[in-house]
Scaffold this motif. Sequence first.
Motif, PDB file in Angstrom:
ATOM      1  N   ASN A 191      -1.179  -6.793  -4.061  1.00  0.00           N
ATOM      2  CA  ASN A 191      -2.075  -5.646  -3.934  1.00  0.00           C
ATOM      3  C   ASN A 191      -3.517  -6.070  -4.209  1.00  0.00           C
ATOM      4  N   ALA A 200      -8.241  -1.351   0.796  1.00  0.00           N
ATOM      5  CA  ALA A 200      -7.061  -1.635  -0.022  1.00  0.00           C
ATOM      6  C   ALA A 200      -6.011  -2.283   0.871  1.00  0.00           C
ATOM      7  N   PHE A 260      -2.121  -3.785   0.831  1.00  0.00           N
ATOM      8  CA  PHE A 260      -0.878  -3.808   0.079  1.00  0.00           C
ATOM      9  C   PHE A 260       0.131  -4.739   0.735  1.00  0.00           C
ATOM     10  N   GLN A 261       0.964  -5.335  -0.084  1.00  0.00           N
ATOM     11  CA  GLN A 261       2.049  -6.199   0.360  1.00  0.00           C
ATOM     12  C   GLN A 261       1.559  -7.389   1.179  1.00  0.00           C
TER      13      GLN A 261
END
Length: 84
Positions: free
Chosen positions: A36, A60, A62-63
């Motif tokens: 993240n 942002a 994620f993953q």
Amino acid sequence: KLEILFEGASQCGLIKAVVGQWKGRAKGEYDSTTPNIFAWVIQGTFEIENCLLQKSDGLAIFQSEKIEFEALSNNALIIFLEIA
């Protein structure tokens, strides 16, 4: 080209903060220790993961533990924040 500003755990979950300055049309990769990440453009323009970001924009992610980016302007500054 990337310099560590902060590294360590905190109550808000921030693990690491890294800053870098790039020349125009320079490509780079950021390998994180967490999946993240928050990228924030301080100055200039970047393309990060096929998204165009300009001054004061954030993204942002994620993953993903490897972030590909390209500076599209000279003296572009970016901060990567790794979040627990």
